[in-house]
Design a protein around this motif. Structure first.
Motif, PDB file in Angstrom:
ATOM      1  N   ASP A   1     166.590  28.671  46.646  1.00  6.80           N
ATOM      2  CA  ASP A   1     165.534  29.605  47.022  1.00  6.80           C
ATOM      3  C   ASP A   1     165.120  30.416  45.789  1.00  6.80           C
ATOM      4  OD1 ASP A   1     163.877  31.577  48.037  1.00  6.80           O
ATOM      5  OD2 ASP A   1     165.138  32.017  49.772  1.00  6.80           O
ATOM      6  N   ILE A   2     163.869  30.219  45.329  1.00  3.26           N
ATOM      7  CA  ILE A   2     163.379  30.933  44.148  1.00  3.26           C
ATOM      8  C   ILE A   2     162.282  31.928  44.512  1.00  3.26           C
ATOM      9  CG2 ILE A   2     163.944  28.964  42.649  1.00  3.26           C
ATOM     10  CD1 ILE A   2     160.884  28.426  42.498  1.00  3.26           C
ATOM     11  N   THR A   3     162.110  32.215  45.797  1.00  4.21           N
ATOM     12  CA  THR A   3     161.002  33.058  46.252  1.00  4.21           C
ATOM     13  C   THR A   3     160.964  34.390  45.524  1.00  4.21           C
ATOM     14  OG1 THR A   3     161.329  32.051  48.435  1.00  4.21           O
ATOM     15  CG2 THR A   3     159.832  33.931  48.304  1.00  4.21           C
ATOM     16  N   GLY A   4     162.136  34.978  45.252  1.00  2.13           N
ATOM     17  CA  GLY A   4     162.175  36.284  44.600  1.00  2.13           C
ATOM     18  C   GLY A   4     162.334  36.229  43.095  1.00  2.13           C
ATOM     19  N   TRP A   5     162.350  35.015  42.519  1.00  4.04           N
ATOM     20  CA  TRP A   5     162.572  34.891  41.082  1.00  4.04           C
ATOM     21  C   TRP A   5     161.340  35.318  40.278  1.00  4.04           C
ATOM     22  CZ3 TRP A   5     165.504  29.773  39.564  1.00  4.04           C
ATOM     23  CH2 TRP A   5     166.754  29.754  40.199  1.00  4.04           C
ATOM     24  N   SER A   6     161.587  35.795  39.052  1.00  6.82           N
ATOM     25  CA  SER A   6     160.499  36.127  38.125  1.00  6.82           C
ATOM     26  C   SER A   6     159.885  34.847  37.568  1.00  6.82           C
ATOM     27  CB  SER A   6     161.038  36.963  36.967  1.00  6.82           C
ATOM     28  OG  SER A   6     161.935  36.185  36.175  1.00  6.82           O
ATOM     29  N   THR A   7     158.708  34.976  36.984  1.00  9.67           N
ATOM     30  CA  THR A   7     158.055  33.825  36.345  1.00  9.67           C
ATOM     31  C   THR A   7     158.933  33.268  35.227  1.00  9.67           C
ATOM     32  OG1 THR A   7     155.862  34.674  36.870  1.00  9.67           O
ATOM     33  CG2 THR A   7     155.997  33.080  35.078  1.00  9.67           C
ATOM     34  N   ARG A   8     159.502  34.152  34.421  1.00  7.81           N
ATOM     35  CA  ARG A   8     160.336  33.693  33.307  1.00  7.81           C
ATOM     36  C   ARG A   8     161.528  32.879  33.808  1.00  7.81           C
ATOM     37  NH1 ARG A   8     163.295  37.624  28.827  1.00  7.81           N
ATOM     38  NH2 ARG A   8     165.144  36.321  28.519  1.00  7.81           N
ATOM     39  N   ARG A   9     162.170  33.347  34.869  1.00  9.25           N
ATOM     40  CA  ARG A   9     163.331  32.637  35.383  1.00  9.25           C
ATOM     41  C   ARG A   9     162.930  31.265  35.932  1.00  9.25           C
ATOM     42  NH1 ARG A   9     167.513  34.858  40.048  1.00  9.25           N
ATOM     43  NH2 ARG A   9     169.052  33.167  39.851  1.00  9.25           N
ATOM     44  N   ARG A  10     161.766  31.188  36.558  1.00  5.80           N
ATOM     45  CA  ARG A  10     161.286  29.903  37.077  1.00  5.80           C
ATOM     46  C   ARG A  10     160.988  28.933  35.941  1.00  5.80           C
ATOM     47  NH1 ARG A  10     157.813  31.321  42.561  1.00  5.80           N
ATOM     48  NH2 ARG A  10     158.817  33.331  42.934  1.00  5.80           N
ATOM     49  N   ARG A  11     160.384  29.456  34.875  1.00  4.26           N
ATOM     50  CA  ARG A  11     160.084  28.610  33.719  1.00  4.26           C
ATOM     51  C   ARG A  11     161.382  28.093  33.097  1.00  4.26           C
ATOM     52  NH1 ARG A  11     155.775  26.583  31.769  1.00  4.26           N
ATOM     53  NH2 ARG A  11     155.087  27.874  30.042  1.00  4.26           N
ATOM     54  N   GLU A  12     162.378  28.970  32.976  1.00  2.00           N
ATOM     55  CA  GLU A  12     163.663  28.570  32.397  1.00  2.00           C
ATOM     56  C   GLU A  12     164.387  27.551  33.284  1.00  2.00           C
ATOM     57  OE1 GLU A  12     164.686  32.710  29.947  1.00  2.00           O
ATOM     58  OE2 GLU A  12     165.492  32.399  31.973  1.00  2.00           O
ATOM     59  N   ALA A  13     164.071  27.579  34.584  1.00  2.00           N
ATOM     60  CA  ALA A  13     164.684  26.632  35.522  1.00  2.00           C
ATOM     61  C   ALA A  13     164.021  25.260  35.486  1.00  2.00           C
ATOM     62  CB  ALA A  13     164.641  27.194  36.938  1.00  2.00           C
ATOM     63  N   GLY A  14     162.938  25.126  34.698  1.00  2.00           N
ATOM     64  CA  GLY A  14     162.361  23.795  34.512  1.00  2.00           C
ATOM     65  C   GLY A  14     160.977  23.586  35.086  1.00  2.00           C
ATOM     66  N   ILE A  15     160.183  24.664  35.269  1.00  2.00           N
ATOM     67  CA  ILE A  15     158.806  24.508  35.735  1.00  2.00           C
ATOM     68  C   ILE A  15     157.874  24.537  34.528  1.00  2.00           C
ATOM     69  CG2 ILE A  15     156.923  25.459  37.106  1.00  2.00           C
ATOM     70  CD1 ILE A  15     158.902  26.558  39.073  1.00  2.00           C
ATOM     71  N   GLY A  16     157.197  23.426  34.280  1.00  2.00           N
ATOM     72  CA  GLY A  16     156.159  23.364  33.263  1.00  2.00           C
ATOM     73  C   GLY A  16     154.814  23.712  33.885  1.00  2.00           C
ATOM     74  N   TYR A  17     153.881  24.208  33.060  1.00  4.25           N
ATOM     75  CA  TYR A  17     152.621  24.717  33.614  1.00  4.25           C
ATOM     76  C   TYR A  17     151.469  24.430  32.658  1.00  4.25           C
ATOM     77  CZ  TYR A  17     149.209  28.277  35.174  1.00  4.25           C
ATOM     78  OH  TYR A  17     148.078  28.940  35.593  1.00  4.25           O
ATOM     79  N   VAL A  18     150.506  23.640  33.132  1.00  6.99           N
ATOM     80  CA  VAL A  18     149.248  23.432  32.413  1.00  6.99           C
ATOM     81  C   VAL A  18     148.185  24.251  33.144  1.00  6.99           C
ATOM     82  CG1 VAL A  18     147.501  21.772  31.680  1.00  6.99           C
ATOM     83  CG2 VAL A  18     149.920  21.108  31.693  1.00  6.99           C
ATOM     84  N   PRO A  19     147.721  25.376  32.575  1.00  2.00           N
ATOM     85  CA  PRO A  19     146.803  26.261  33.296  1.00  2.00           C
ATOM     86  C   PRO A  19     145.386  25.717  33.347  1.00  2.00           C
ATOM     87  CG  PRO A  19     147.204  27.123  31.104  1.00  2.00           C
ATOM     88  CD  PRO A  19     148.079  25.901  31.252  1.00  2.00           C
ATOM     89  N   GLU A  20     144.609  26.200  34.330  1.00  7.03           N
ATOM     90  CA  GLU A  20     143.243  25.700  34.486  1.00  7.03           C
ATOM     91  C   GLU A  20     142.324  26.178  33.368  1.00  7.03           C
ATOM     92  OE1 GLU A  20     140.650  27.612  37.577  1.00  7.03           O
ATOM     93  OE2 GLU A  20     142.554  28.357  38.317  1.00  7.03           O
ATOM     94  N   ASP A  21     142.614  27.317  32.767  1.00  5.15           N
ATOM     95  CA  ASP A  21     141.795  27.844  31.674  1.00  5.15           C
ATOM     96  C   ASP A  21     142.686  27.979  30.449  1.00  5.15           C
ATOM     97  OD1 ASP A  21     140.297  29.388  29.866  1.00  5.15           O
ATOM     98  OD2 ASP A  21     139.208  30.386  31.482  1.00  5.15           O
ATOM     99  N   ARG A  22     142.590  27.009  29.547  1.00  3.09           N
ATOM    100  CA  ARG A  22     143.510  26.983  28.411  1.00  3.09           C
ATOM    101  C   ARG A  22     143.325  28.171  27.482  1.00  3.09           C
ATOM    102  NH1 ARG A  22     140.623  22.142  28.059  1.00  3.09           N
ATOM    103  NH2 ARG A  22     138.794  22.189  26.707  1.00  3.09           N
ATOM    104  N   HIS A  23     142.115  28.709  27.394  1.00  4.70           N
ATOM    105  CA  HIS A  23     141.878  29.823  26.480  1.00  4.70           C
ATOM    106  C   HIS A  23     142.427  31.130  27.026  1.00  4.70           C
ATOM    107  CE1 HIS A  23     138.451  27.946  23.855  1.00  4.70           C
ATOM    108  NE2 HIS A  23     139.555  27.241  23.865  1.00  4.70           N
TER     109      HIS A  23
END
Length: 524
Positions: free
Chosen positions: A337-359
């Motif tokens: 359960d990661i519902t309460g996790w911070s963005t940083r913790r989720r990223r460290e757990a292995g979530i990669g992210y390609v955003p819709e607006d690269r700039h």
């Protein structure tokens, strides 16, 4: 009394000479150099009045530089520009606007903290003032061209599609007669593309001229009267749609055939990587922007989310990343359960992210490439050694990404802003697929990139999927969604309303489901 006119000699036919209208825009011998590179070299283009003239070429071919020159953002080192037959010299975009040339940029030039009205009138206050008359004019233009824009909305509340329409509105408000549109269909579904093209044809019939930049060659062929191909900074051909097909255009652009997003063999496993259970997200006014969303993405699976822009896709991504916190429901990553996790913790757990607006969300434009490699991964190897930044490790890995993902750059100390859009995107994709992520959240991963970069990004996603990566794919390119996805779900007004089979669905039927006009295989 006036003299009688001489009788007309009817023994010879009378020749009537009608002067041809001057071209809307003429570019002759345009050359632009930057340190170490010639962006444009001896460019020749003539755009007839009342036509749609497309400019195509791969990223880095020099299209953006050329359009910036035409819009007064940069000065050519050599060559001339003529508008309506008269030679002009632009020192700024204001000079271009003054002679009726406007531009809608691929990356929007809007102030998020201002309203639509304030963005539109900014710099053009003398036209209709800044209040009632301006608001009336904006509503008139919005209605006339089907832009569906409310003048008093804050821009920060708008999705990408609505932001684009605000940019178009700005140009129309200033009375442009020649409009440069840079990738205008990137955020539209097929039905909306058809509507836009109908509008362009109507405007064309009234004398408006459109310079249309696009990587979608089938769209170019359907709407353009003439097409100019740029390769490596120079014009290589100007053709009419009846003279060439998409495959021929691609060959002129990059010397190869059109890529296909088709994924053949299934690599889907029964191991769930990401699950959302009854996730509900509410806006500040209490309105549901996500309602009871439940989904699963398995190892080796690409789950595609289709929807008209502004139906909750951005909010879904931000909720999965931890940028927004849902009021109800549970989010799990590999069973935890990661519902309460911070963005940083989720990223460290292995979530990669390609955003819709690269700039706005993917790059530090005024930072070198190696620093952008660190961005979002500043607590992870090879970017750190213990508590300290490992510059040497980050630089070595940036060189690997540049090599493996064919990022075309003179070196890793180049600023990100100096790269073409496609090379910026390849850098982001390479960064996010490094470090063995378990989940990739990819929002519009090939938006605004050419056919060559598009093929490389598709290959990277396919290879990662085959290696066991779970991918959540959100895209406005329906061919991309259908071709890459193992499973397709449709989002409408914040709800997952239908499930479609990628092997059977067509872009048209998927577009109907997205607008609520069609029915999928059942509620998702």
């Amino acid at each position: 009394m006036p003299a009688h006119p001489s009788p007309v000699d009817t023994s010879h036919p009378v020749e009537v000479v009608i002067a041809a209208a001057a071209p809307a825009v003429t570019l002759r011998g345009i050359t632009k150099r930057f340190p170490g590179v010639v962006a444009n070299r001896d460019i020749d283009i003539e755009v007839a009045k009342g036509t749609v003239h497309a400019i195509v070429g791969e990223n880095g071919a020099g299209k953006s530089t050329l359009m910036k020159i035409l819009y007064g953002m940069q000065k050519p080192d050599e060559g001339t520009i003529a508008v309506d037959g008269s030679e002009v010299v632009f020192s700024s975009p204001a000079d271009a606007i003054a002679v009726g040339v406007g531009m809608v940029h691929q990356h929007f030039m809007l102030a998020d903290n201002l309203t639509v009205l304030e963005n539109v009138v900014l710099g053009a206050e003398r036209l209709h003032g800044i209040r009632d008359a301006a608001r009336t004019r904006i509503r008139e233009l919005s209605t006339a061209y089907g832009l569906d824009i409310e003048p008093d909305r804050l821009v920060e509340e708008l999705g990408v599609g609505a932001r684009q329409r605000v940019e178009i509105l700005k140009v129309l408000y200033r009375g442009a007669k020649t409009i440069i549109l840079d990738e205008p269909t990137a955020v539209l579904v097929p039905q909306e593309v058809d509507e836009l093209f109908d509008n362009l044809r109507e405007l064309k019939s009234e004398g408006l001229t459109v310079v249309f930049i696009s990587h979608k060659l089938d769209e170019v062929l359907s709407v353009a009267d003439e097409i100019t191909v740029i390769r490596r900074g120079t014009t290589v051909a100007t053709v009419r749609p009846g003279e060439v097909d998409a495959r021929g255009l691609a060959e002129l652009m990059v010397g190869s055939e059109l890529p296909s997003p088709e994924t053949r063999e299934s690599t889907v496993t029964d191991q769930t990587v990401l699950s959302l259970e009854h996730v509900t997200l509410r806006a500040a006014d209490g309105r549901d922007v996500l309602s009871e969303v439940s989904l699963q993405v398995r190892r080796g699976e690409v789950l595609g989310i289709a929807g008209v822009e502004g139906n909750g896709q951005s909010e879904l991504v931000e909720t999965i990343l931890g940028i927004r916190k849902p009021q109800e429901g549970t989010i799990r990553l590999q069973g935890e359960d990661i519902t309460g996790w911070s963005t940083r913790r989720r990223r460290e757990a292995g979530i990669g992210y390609v955003p819709e607006d690269r700039h706005r969300h993917g790059l530090l434009l005024e930072a070198p490439l190696w620093e952008n490699r660190v961005l979002g991964h500043q607590t992870q190897r090879p970017n750190v050694r213990g508590p300290l930044l490992d510059r040497a490790g980050a630089r070595r890995d940036t060189e690997r990404i540049v090599r493996d993902y064919d990022v075309r750059t003179p070196g890793i100390d180049v600023l990100a802003s100096a790269l073409s859009g496609g090379n910026q995107q390849k850098l982001i994709v390479g960064r996010e697929l490094s470090g063995e992520p378990v989940l990739l959240v990819a929002a519009h991963p090939t938006r605004g990139v050419d056919v060559g970069a598009q093929a490389q990004i598709w290959d990277a996603v396919r290879d990662a999927r085959a290696a066991g990566l779970a991918v959540l794919l959100i895209s406005a390119d329906l061919e991309e969604l259908i071709g890459l996805s193992d499973t397709l779900q449709v989002i409408l007004r914040g709800r997952l309303v239908a499930r479609e089979d990628p092997s059977r669905v067509t872009p048209e039927s998927l577009g109907a489901s997205m607008t609520g006009l069609g029915r999928g295989e059942g509620a998702a």
